[in-house]
Scaffold this motif. Sequence first.
Motif, PDB file in Angstrom:
ATOM      1  N   THR A  55       0.847  -1.180   0.000  1.00  0.00           N
ATOM      2  CA  THR A  55       0.000   0.000   0.000  1.00  0.00           C
ATOM      3  C   THR A  55       0.885   1.233   0.000  1.00  0.00           C
ATOM      4  OG1 THR A  55      -1.708   1.254   1.129  1.00  0.00           O
ATOM      5  CG2 THR A  55      -0.174   0.041   2.518  1.00  0.00           C
TER       6      THR A  55
ATOM      7  N   ASP B 229      -0.785   4.191   0.865  1.00  0.00           N
ATOM      8  CA  ASP B 229      -1.674   5.105   1.567  1.00  0.00           C
ATOM      9  C   ASP B 229      -1.003   5.512   2.874  1.00  0.00           C
ATOM     10  OD1 ASP B 229      -4.058   6.503   1.952  1.00  0.00           O
ATOM     11  OD2 ASP B 229      -4.724   4.937   3.344  1.00  0.00           O
TER      12      ASP B 229
ATOM     13  N   SER C 178      -2.324   4.637   6.458  1.00  0.00           N
ATOM     14  CA  SER C 178      -2.376   3.253   6.912  1.00  0.00           C
ATOM     15  C   SER C 178      -0.985   2.647   7.095  1.00  0.00           C
ATOM     16  CB  SER C 178      -3.211   2.401   5.953  1.00  0.00           C
ATOM     17  OG  SER C 178      -2.834   2.635   4.631  1.00  0.00           O
TER      18      SER C 178
ATOM     19  N   ARG D 193      -1.119  -6.417  10.627  1.00  0.00           N
ATOM     20  CA  ARG D 193      -1.307  -6.250   9.194  1.00  0.00           C
ATOM     21  C   ARG D 193       0.003  -6.448   8.434  1.00  0.00           C
ATOM     22  NH1 ARG D 193      -3.812  -0.977   6.024  1.00  0.00           N
ATOM     23  NH2 ARG D 193      -3.261  -1.688   3.937  1.00  0.00           N
TER      24      ARG D 193
ATOM     25  N   ASP E 235       1.659  -1.407  12.750  1.00  0.00           N
ATOM     26  CA  ASP E 235       0.553  -2.377  12.790  1.00  0.00           C
ATOM     27  C   ASP E 235       1.132  -3.769  12.565  1.00  0.00           C
ATOM     28  OD1 ASP E 235      -1.645  -3.920  12.459  1.00  0.00           O
ATOM     29  OD2 ASP E 235      -2.722  -2.488  11.174  1.00  0.00           O
TER      30      ASP E 235
END
Lengths: 573, 498
Positions: A423, A425, A428, A523, A520
């Motif tokens: 990702t 982004d 996140s 994830r 995270d």
Amino acid sequence: MDGTGFSVLTAIIFIPIIAGVVILFLDRKNRDLVRGIGITAASAVLALSLAVFFGYDSFAKAEGGLISQQRALLESGADLSGAQMFADALAFEQRIVWVESLGIAYHVGVDGVSAPMVLLTGMVAVAGVLISWNIQDRLREFMAFFMFLVAGVYGVFIAVDLFMLFFFYELAIFPMYLLIAGWGWVKLREYAAMKLTLYILVGSVFALVGAVAMYFAAGAYFAGSGADVFQAALSSGLLPADSRAYSWNMTQLTLAAENGAFAIEILGIEGLSFARFWFPFMFMGFGVLAGVFPFHNWSPDGHVAAPTAVSMIHAGVLMKVGAFAALRAGVQLLPDGADTHLPWIVFLTLINVVYGALIAFRQRDFKYVIGFSSVSHMGLVSMGWATMNLTGMTGAGIQMFSHGAMTALFFGVVGMVYDRSHTRDIPSLGGFIKVMPWVGVAFVIGGLTSMGMPGLSGFIAEFPIFQGMWAASEQITLQLGGFQLSNYYGVMVVIAASGIVITAAYVLRVAGQVFFGEFDAERYHDVGNIDMTDRIVLIILGAPLIILGLYPPIMAPMIESGIRPLIALLGGG
Amino acid sequence: MEFSLWAQLPSVLPEIGLTTLAIVVLFADLYGSVVTRRNVVYISAAGMALLALVPLVWLPDPALYESGTLLWGGMVNYDPLSQIFKVMLLLAGAVTCLMAAGDKGVGDKGEFYLIVIVATLGGVMMSSASDLILVFVALETLSIPLYMLACFRRGDARSAEGGMKYFLYGAFASAIMLFGFSLLYGFTGTTNLGGIADALGVGAGDSIVGVMTALVMVVVGFGFKISAVPFHFWTPDVYEGAPTPVTAFVSVSSKAASFALLVRFLTAAFPVELVVGGVIIQDFWVNLLIVISIVSMTLGNVVALRQSNIKRLLAYSSIAQAGYTLIGVAALQGVDDSLAVASVSFYMFMYIFTNLLVFGGVILFIAATDTEEISDMAGLNRRSPWLALFITIGLLSLGGIPPAAGFFGKFFLFQAAVDANLVGLALIAVTNAIIALYYYLVIIKVMYVDAGPDDDKPIALPRAYAWSLGITAVVVILLGTIAVTPIYDWATLGAAGL
């Protein structure tokens, strides 16, 4: 200057071309061989580029070095012609007549501005091959096209013949199109690749028509009223003995410009000289590739859509190709036009700097941040050209190198993060410095460079640009009909400096979020550290930022020597 | 000056050779054994390739063409311009034969090669003709075989329709042109091109309207042959309907021969210094050609953007290419025409090889897949990397991207335009070049990037075919790099005989 011998620059162009052709003929399953040839060729050109960069000053023809020789001449108070200074500053020349009846030659050489660019291209070429090490899809074709792209870019930097500059400029566009359209980010690649290609081509073909017009104007001058200038240049050895009046040799075109061949009035409009008419075509035509507002629109999409290696070479090197060609074919060959037009073009560059930074600040996508930051930083390069004095233009030259290495590093970092986290982004992502310490440190180094922290190359580049703007403020006046605008460069530099503040804001935001925020672990459980090839990439691109920042004399005098002929042409001291 | 028959012979040696070759091929096909008949293609190709050497070996005497001396009773020019076009037409014929070899219903019939040879004969005659009679005979010798070729696939309705359209338009254009010729003859009382200029110069055609009408009618005829707008309506249908090898041949031969003749016709019959009834006649035809050029390239390119059939796209692209080449003809207005003449000759030289390369690739693609849609070319790179590469090189050359030959071709044209003070025309042309590049790039993208349903089905590239495509591709690259100088210098010589 005979330039009959073999030049290392010829090897620099042809090694990637030959490697690319060989790779195309390999068995597609033999990935190791493809990579092996790719990295060998790239390392070879990097080695040769280093030799060019470090050998430039001590190049055999001058005693005590080209740069000191130029300085000594200047101090002696001799009235030097810009064309002569340009020709004297060329090293590693080679010239083979190509189309004799049209005065086209294969003519290569480097001066103080292009030598650092040659080095930059070599660095990014190696980094690009390494970062593409694990491409799964059609590695063979990718590598071959990448090699052609590298060769095209080199060709532009080392061209001394204006036709050759165009030849390689166009040559670079096609592999770039295929690389982005074929290996880029699926959502955007076709649109972005086509948009970028068309933008760049539109610019370059208009410049090409301008160049053809220059060729005829200069030829008519040398064949007619300037015949004695031409003969003098031939006998003094400034031009090769087999030169024709009509020629694409940039030394010859510079000589024409210096002697007023482009000051002729055209279209019967008073005050509209040839140089004034064609300068916008030449400067903005190439400026498209340098991302000059309002023609910057292709750039963020193009960078984001491209695969990492291509983003690196694209933002890192190709945008410099544009800025470099705008300088060479625009400012150097049409200095009268530069005097008229750069005072308003500087407004466009200011928009680049501030607006680019503001938009970068607003992005959520990691890669778009870097894409817009390139728009912003390249604005500083064009702004440096617009100062038209030694300090500012030298700063712009350093900025080309500094930003090239820095933005390639950024795109490398983005690629490494994206490959593992899937990702881009920003919200996140978080805390990646824990798992990828090398990448985090590299981003911080790049970020600090980007905001102009002393001790890193960004400061060495941006400070002289701002200084040059202040210095230019008193000298430059913009004529708008009957209205005169003067002393405005000083105001602009204050606004431009705010771009630096915004840059600091978005760099810190991204660094804080992506690398230092909350990690995270659930994830991103499979995100691991980077391997050796990636570390080499970060070192190749990161180290020069620090070295240049700590020891500017390694590059600054060289660029200065490349800028001095331009200053002479622009009529400055 | 009197010449012996022997001294004049080299000037028409290619024509004599072609006629002989046509007879040989005719009899070999009629009475030869099965093996001989199978080899007719190689006899034709090798014969034309060998004949292409003739103009290279027997070079015309500069003293002859610089003084404007004509041979064969004033019918034939023997100068570098005719030589360069003869070479390219003969090579185009040879390559066409090789490319047609495997094509079912076309290349397996011996008469196909016979017709190609006769058409080439017409083109070769056109490039050296200097008399209205010979011009018309040559033009029809080229045209009639092309009508036959266009409907060569008799069972196919599209082919028949294309051939019929081509014939009707062609006959109409020929008639108009012939009417123009007869007007010129009526005004001047001579059929010799140079003679026409001389007679007009001393007031033979004092009615400027009449002369202009004749000139316009002649331009209409040429406009049809080179498929310039507004005489282009036949082009897409014929290109689409005709068997692809024929399309390839039509797109290059008739265009190249017509440009050779157009350049000669305008410079010989309506030269720079000619003033008729107080009007500088050259300004008239230059402006006429500028308009045709702009309209052709713009319309051709814009309409090509919307095509989904590869042959129709190439048809519109060839209309645009005719528009570019007309720039070089319109630039024929200085005292020293060498830049303009050279740009036209060089452009046609590289265009022949480029177009044959593209069509050669497309022929194979169509034969293997039985579809002409561009979208079906998806993934061609995976099905046949070589085929995709050859087509790509051809398209890049059409688009004017180095190192393919098209870059230099366009560059020379734009240069000639700027030299002739047609900067505006040059700017319009470069804008058009960008539009064109868009659709060429889209095809390349489809071949390299898009995934197709048949990605795993390779397309076989027959060895002989691969060689002829490969050599053509190498020629296209060479013409854009190291072979530029010799060909361009040769092309520059072409102005000397005008």
